[in-house]
Design an enzyme around this catalytic site. Structure first.
Site, short mmCIF file in Angstrom:
data_model
loop_
_atom_site.label_atom_id
_atom_site.label_comp_id
_atom_site.label_asym_id
_atom_site.label_seq_id
_atom_site.Cartn_x
_atom_site.Cartn_y
_atom_site.Cartn_z
N GLU A 49 -0.19 -4.07 -12.14
CA GLU A 49 -1.47 -4.01 -12.68
C GLU A 49 -1.41 -3.27 -13.89
O GLU A 49 -2.14 -2.60 -14.18
CB GLU A 49 -2.53 -3.45 -11.73
CG GLU A 49 -2.98 -4.28 -10.70
CD GLU A 49 -4.59 -4.02 -10.32
OE1 GLU A 49 -5.05 -3.32 -10.51
OE2 GLU A 49 -4.69 -4.56 -9.28
N HIS A 272 -4.25 3.05 -5.65
CA HIS A 272 -3.24 2.83 -4.44
C HIS A 272 -2.26 3.98 -4.37
O HIS A 272 -2.01 4.81 -5.77
CB HIS A 272 -2.09 1.67 -4.79
CG HIS A 272 -3.03 0.38 -4.87
ND1 HIS A 272 -2.63 -0.69 -3.88
CD2 HIS A 272 -4.18 -0.23 -5.27
CE1 HIS A 272 -3.55 -1.59 -3.84
NE2 HIS A 272 -4.56 -1.28 -4.80
#
Lengths: 409, 409
Positions: A49, A272
């Site tokens: 990402e 995360h």
């Protein structure tokens, strides 16, 4: 163990959640990630990402001293988001884009536009050949009714096949990434069973971090708390997996995760948690044949389970292909009818124009729009059917092979 | 050579030109191909352009006796068209879809819809591991001004990379297919230089068939004569390539092509000629290290040449991305302007409606149509830019590696 030639490798894996304009405090977090990586001096950094090439370039400039080698994998409209930084030279790279990755019309989910892929970098460290894979599979938006499960299973299957076919000359295989699957999910069992990869969390001699190794936790200020309601401790969807292929052994000495914030600060790196593994790689006296060719006897059951899910997806895709095709035909019929009516009016057959001009035109445009959209959908679902069918076939072939030679693998 | 264990392998390769509703005498030709394959008893059959799964199923049923193992590769809207029939068991398969393959809006060329790919089947024959690749690259529609050259070069590059990364455990690599490139084209030189594959036609001890090994010849009643005007003998674009990786040698004992018609009949199999090779595979006393790691010293020049072409494609793609983006912005502005005018009229600000209702609506629909199309194009060209850029990068990395260690490879 002392005196024996042992390689110690420190690996950092993180889904960075760096979506331009959308992710909160992105620039600050990317700077923080860069600073931490500089200080900590890992050997290998696997990121997901990193959607903006500018973020990658900034990281690359900052990390040039401690990680002189790097690679950014480009794919899809937005990019794959995958990149690798390394202390050791990268000899070669390859990108494999998954054949299925959600739907372009699910704009709110956006996965389709990312061109989800698996990236491979080949490295040689102390004479040991490493195949390092980094990937990010399709997100799970609703666990109870997961419309993307068949696509994610196709991706897990393709990931496993890609690793198996490309890693035959490697001594050690490493895989890091956000797999968007819980440890007990069928996709993870399929991937691990079919490749023989081991889970660093399960094998770690020492562990430090979130309970159960979770990487999406309520303590992180960026996570969506409502999504984690059924999982009060959080979920584990980011992994470091590994295996030794030839005459090497790999042991996970230590596994760490961040715990809702970056060390020494009050904000997290991302939504995360980062996963950090310290691996010990050692040359063995004789080839470890045992780790190679003996698949788990339960593998056939796992493949059958995965194949059933892919089959369900195939039936749904066929239904959607049929519906969109029917819609396209109806729109075409309406257009033809309108054309006939217009021609009849022009030829003076009808006494007067049956509709007001404006409504007639609007209807024609509407029909044309529906025709184009439905045709596009039909083509898309045709591709989806092809890929699901192809995967189902391959899984069946594998099942047959497993049944024919259960011990040979 | 007698007494030494030698494997003799007969391979058949053909672009079948079996497009439903479009290809002339398709069913008759598919039957003919099936009959010939049954009679001739090859070991391995590599087919392209078998677009209809029904044709594949018919062939499969007919060939079940002589070629009990087969695989059909599914991809794209129409399919990859690729399939393999074999006398020997297929152990594993993998499909890699090329990241670029023409343009969806070039309907008259249609390549985009085919999901052009390379298929891999792994086989073990007499204890020798074969990696067999079958592929079909983007067609060339105009040699003088070939708009698809950058895409075909990306495909050739990806094909080479895919073969290199997946063939490391293979003893022998075979590639058959319609590469849509002449033998001296940069893409072929790149593919051969980077993989070390040898051209069966160039190496054949005996040759029989069309002059220069051509596979698209004026004598074939289905070929487009005007396309072949600059090449009175025809062109060679279908290949069987091979190499031995470890301690094996491969020799091409005989190469044949059909000559404008199928043997013993008056019609051809297809608009392409079939290529048939007889290979001798022999185990050597010691590993043939020399065939592995010494790339042609001219390889750097070939890569630089290919990279320049990809760079030219990248510039064109960036220009198209820019144009389509600008068009989308203009259409959006027009729509906003119309919305403002409509609101003003509704609010009674304007004295009277500035346009007739019908033209106003038509204009709005036109703007909406242009907006949707231009946005789609912009997304597509963004992907194209990403992939061309990624390939350019990879080629640059390879050039650097070649310059740094020219002898190591």
């Amino acid at each position: 163990m002392e005196g024996e030639p042992t390689l110690r490798l420190r690996i950092f894996n993180l889904n960075c959640w760096a979506i331009r304009y959308l992710s909160k405090r992105r620039q600050q977090r990317v700077r923080l990630i860069g600073d931490t990586l500089c200080q900590e001096g890992f050997d290998l950094v696997l990121l997901q990402e990193v959607w903006s090439e500018q973020d990658y370039s900034e990281l690359k400039a900052k990390l040039a001293g401690s990680y002189p080698f790097s690679h950014y994998f480009r794919s899809g409209v937005i990019g794959s988001g995958l990149c690798v930084f390394s202390r050791f030279p990268i000899l070669d790279t390859l990108l494999y884009q998954y054949s299925l990755n959600g739907y372009p019309y699910m704009l709110q989910h956006g996965d389709w536009f990312c061109g989800k892929s698996v990236g491979l970098v080949v490295m040689k460290i102390s004479g040991i050949i490493f195949n390092v894979y980094v990937t990010h599979l399709h997100a799970e938006y609703c666990r109870d009714k997961d419309a993307y499960l068949p696509h994610r299973l196709v991706q897990a299957w393709e990931l496993a096949q890609f690793i198996r076919h490309t890693s035959k000359a490697a001594d050690v295989v490493l895989l890091g990434g956000d797999l968007n699957m819980h440890p007990e999910d069928v996709g993870i069992r399929l991937l691990r069973g079919w490749t023989g990869l081991q889970d660093a969390f399960a094998e770690a001699m020492r562990f430090e971090g979130c309970k159960n190794g979770c990487t999406l936790v309520p303590d992180n200020c960026f996570t969506d708390k409502s999504e984690l309601l059924p999982f009060p401790l959080g979920i584990r969807i980011d992994y470091i997996l590994y295996k030794a292929i030839s005459s090497f052994t790999v042991k996970c000495e230590e596994l760490k995760t961040t715990t809702g914030r970056a060390p020494g600060t009050d904000i997290p790196f991302s939504d995360h948690e980062a996963v950090m593994a310290t691996l010990h790689i050692q040359r063995q006296g004789q080839p470890a044949g045992a780790t190679l060719g003996t698949p788990d006897p339960a593998l056939a059951d796992v493949v059958a389970e995965a194949r059933a899910e892919v089959g369900a997806g195939l039936r749904a895709a066929r239904q959607q292909r049929y519906s969109s095709g029917r819609m396209a035909v109806l729109a075409l019929l309406l257009l033809l009818l309108q054309a006939a009516a217009a021609l009849a009016t022009l030829a003076g057959l009808g006494a007067e124009q049956p509709f007001p001009k404006l409504s007639f035109c609007l209807l024609a445009f509407l029909a044309l729009g529906v025709l184009i959209l439905a045709t596009g959908l039909h083509l898309f679902h045709t591709m989806e059917v092809k890929m699901l069918h192809g995967t189902e076939d391959q899984m069946w072939m594998m099942l047959r092979a497993l049944q024919e030679r259960p011990s040979e693998g």
